[in-house]
Design a protein around this motif. Structure first.
Motif, PDB file in Angstrom:
ATOM      1  N   TYR A  86      -1.180  -9.112   0.983  1.00 17.68           N
ATOM      2  CA  TYR A  86       0.519  -7.964   0.082  1.00 17.68           C
ATOM      3  C   TYR A  86       0.527  -7.571  -0.819  1.00 17.68           C
ATOM      4  N   SER A 145       0.169  -4.039  -0.682  1.00 19.42           N
ATOM      5  CA  SER A 145       0.979  -3.107  -0.506  1.00 19.42           C
ATOM      6  C   SER A 145       2.043  -2.128  -1.478  1.00 19.42           C
ATOM      7  N   GLY A 187       0.644   0.698  -1.583  1.00 17.85           N
ATOM      8  CA  GLY A 187       0.361   1.573  -0.512  1.00 17.85           C
ATOM      9  C   GLY A 187       1.784   2.432  -0.720  1.00 17.85           C
ATOM     10  N   THR A 193      -5.164  -2.382   4.447  1.00 19.06           N
ATOM     11  CA  THR A 193      -3.643  -2.944   5.548  1.00 19.06           C
ATOM     12  C   THR A 193      -2.521  -2.895   4.353  1.00 19.06           C
ATOM     13  N   GLY A 194      -2.705  -2.685   2.570  1.00 20.02           N
ATOM     14  CA  GLY A 194      -2.033  -2.101   1.938  1.00 20.02           C
ATOM     15  C   GLY A 194      -0.909  -0.992   2.041  1.00 20.02           C
ATOM     16  N   LYS A 216       0.961  -0.654   6.086  1.00 20.07           N
ATOM     17  CA  LYS A 216       2.037  -1.811   7.244  1.00 20.07           C
ATOM     18  C   LYS A 216       2.837  -1.264   6.023  1.00 20.07           C
ATOM     19  N   PRO A 217       3.480  -0.845   4.743  1.00 18.03           N
ATOM     20  CA  PRO A 217       4.768  -1.244   3.979  1.00 18.03           C
ATOM     21  C   PRO A 217       5.029   0.568   4.766  1.00 18.03           C
ATOM     22  N   ASN A 218       4.522   0.907   4.832  1.00 19.46           N
ATOM     23  CA  ASN A 218       4.827   3.349   5.169  1.00 19.46           C
ATOM     24  C   ASN A 218       4.918   3.365   7.095  1.00 19.46           C
ATOM     25  N   SER A 270       9.169  -3.608  -2.682  1.00 17.17           N
ATOM     26  CA  SER A 270       7.628  -4.409  -3.008  1.00 17.17           C
ATOM     27  C   SER A 270       7.656  -5.980  -3.392  1.00 17.17           C
ATOM     28  N   PHE A 301       6.813  -8.385  -0.389  1.00 18.06           N
ATOM     29  CA  PHE A 301       6.160  -8.734  -0.415  1.00 18.06           C
ATOM     30  C   PHE A 301       4.644  -9.635  -1.221  1.00 18.06           C
TER      31      PHE A 301
END
Length: 493
Positions: A74, A77, A80, A128-129, A132-134, A435, A438
């Motif tokens: 997290y 993220s 990301g 994952t970072g 996931k958010p994108n 952010s 997260f």
């Protein structure tokens, strides 16, 4: 070929939604399949003896690593979001993230010991970072402004997330625990590969050209600043590791402690920036103070909810009678309970909020209620330990009941928190404020990385009771702060 119709308002080829939603739906479904499949068996891989195909870690260390792993996912993220907005654009960022995730699972599929584990963690954390958010941001980009299908589109997308999370522990858990851990991790890698293939093919056809470009690209001078600051950060981190080595304290537990400090410090730094910036108006500053109370409550909640993959996973393996109604239950299968209850509860919560309309409780009141449910979920776990002791194998229904209650808390906190984060964000820091949501999970799991070490069969009842009391007291404090927080929110519902 045009990558996106001129207007998505006429595109209704995926359950009445834009065709691009199917691309993102299956991308996130396969990513969650790979992540939750891996997570369902990882703690057992770490603490099982080498003769059983594991790494032979202590259970306390395995639980601590699981927690800091989730925390770093997290925390990354934030990176990301930055790389998408300023360097690569969302479509490329998601693809690079998926590739890193796939290679992370491949690293675990190779029987190369703890080194492969740590390489895998690094790759999956970064991947994952980035992804996931994108992916979520790209879903929003499928709809024109004012398109009334947006909310239902996100509902379908979230269903995909939970579908992947639900199926993975069943299949990957069965393969990993019944046959071989590395086969299970291989299946997770295959899942991410399938997600990448359909994302690459579908992305070219159905995703917006805008997703190929950063929304706020770095200027040449900005890139130099970024490089210098990143270099300083890496050097500082390396110096700390060197100092720990010279002092003879560079070991896995202390390294996890260092990462925990970083994960907890990150949101503190953000809050200081928000509260002291001249770009933030007095009204927005009140909003940030209001959000601080909600953030702390969310951090405590996530610390409890995320223990499902560590503390409750250990309880499932060691103290649960996994023969129930003639069925042999694998410990990894309990990880299905989280997405299962989310899927069951979501329609009821959506209908309830719609029915109550303006009469529904405020966001702080929902958070406070959620905290009480979170505490109650651990009070449930106290009962079998007190009744039957730590050596008895208890009914799996205790775990089912605990998960059933904590997922009520999640639906009172998680979607509400996402919504209120966007409402309370200062205009100058809207992306960075997102952010923060997260980071609440990252900080909660960083705390977990330290406290789960206290969980042992000898003090189980005290551990469950202590966590429950913290959550319930936090909930009562939140109820007392509902009116002050609402005042600081200054009219925002």
């Amino acid at each position: 070929m045009n990558n996106k119709p001129e207007s998505t308002s006429q595109d209704r080829t995926f359950f009445g939604q834009p065709r691009g939603l199917s691309t993102l739906f299956f991308t996130e479904m396969w990513e969650r399949f790979s992540y939750y499949g891996m997570r369902a068996i990882l703690i057992y891989y770490m603490y099982y003896s080498i003769t059983k195909g594991g790494l032979g870690f202590s259970q306390a260390t395995a639980a601590s690593v699981m927690s800091i792993y989730g925390s770093m996912v997290y925390l990354s993220s934030v990176l990301g979001g930055y790389m998408s907005d300023r360097v690569w654009g969302s479509r490329k960022t998601v693809f690079i993230g998926g590739v890193l995730i796939m290679f992370g699972h491949i690293a675990l599929s190779v029987p190369a010991g703890s080194m492969a584990l740590f390489i895998s963690i690094l790759l999956i954390v970064l991947g994952t970072g980035l992804l996931k958010p994108n992916v979520s941001e790209m879903v929003g980009g499928l709809y024109d402004e004012g398109d009334t299908r947006r909310d239902s589109g996100f509902t379908i997308f979230v269903f995909g997330i939970n579908l992947g999370s639900l199926v993975a522990p069943l299949i990957v858990g069965w393969l990993g625990l019944k046959y071989n851990f590395h086969l299970g991790f291989s299946l997770a890698a295959i899942g991410m590969f399938l997600g990448l293939v359909q994302y690459w093919i579908g992305g070219k056809k159905y995703l917006s050209k805008d997703s190929l470009y950063p929304t706020d690209p770095l200027e040449p001078g900005d890139m130099k600043k970024l490089t210098v600051r990143s270099g300083i950060g890496l050097v500082a981190f390396a110096l700390v590791l060197v100092l720990m080595y010279l002092l003879g304290s560079l070991n896995l537990n202390n390294f996890v402690l260092l990462l925990s400090v970083i994960a907890i410090a990150a949101p503190v730094v953000y809050f200081v920036i928000f509260l002291t910036s001249k770009k933030v108006t007095p009204t927005e500053r009140k909003h940030v103070w209001a959000y601080l109370g909600l953030f702390i409550a969310a951090m405590i909640f996530w610390a409890i909810e995320e223990q499902g993959s560590s503390v409750l996973a250990l309880f499932a393996a060691n103290q649960t009678n996994n023969h129930f109604l003639g069925v042999h239950i694998l410990p990894s299968w309990y990880q299905m309970l989280n997405p299962l209850f989310i899927l069951i509860y979501t329609p009821f919560f959506a209908a309830m909020w719609n029915r109550w309309g303006k009469k529904q409780p405020s966001s702080p009141a929902k958070f406070a209620t959620g905290m009480l449910f979170a505490g109650a979920s651990y009070l449930i776990m106290v009962i079998p330990v007190v009744l039957f002791g730590t050596s008895a194998k208890v009914s799996p229904l205790w775990l089912v009941g605990s998960w059933a209650v904590v997922e009520i808390a999640e639906l009172l906190i998680s979607p509400i928190g996402l919504s209120v984060t966007t409402k309370l964000a200062p205009k100058a820091f809207q992306s960075q404020m997102m952010s923060m949501w997260f980071l609440a999970d990252a900080a909660g799991q960083a705390v977990n990385a330290q406290i789960v070490k206290l969980y042992t069969p000898e003090n189980e009842a005290a551990y469950f009771m202590g966590v429950a009391i913290v959550a319930i007291v936090a909930g009562l404090i939140m109820f007392a702060l509902v009116k002050p927080i609402k005042n600081l929110m200054a009219g925002i519902k």
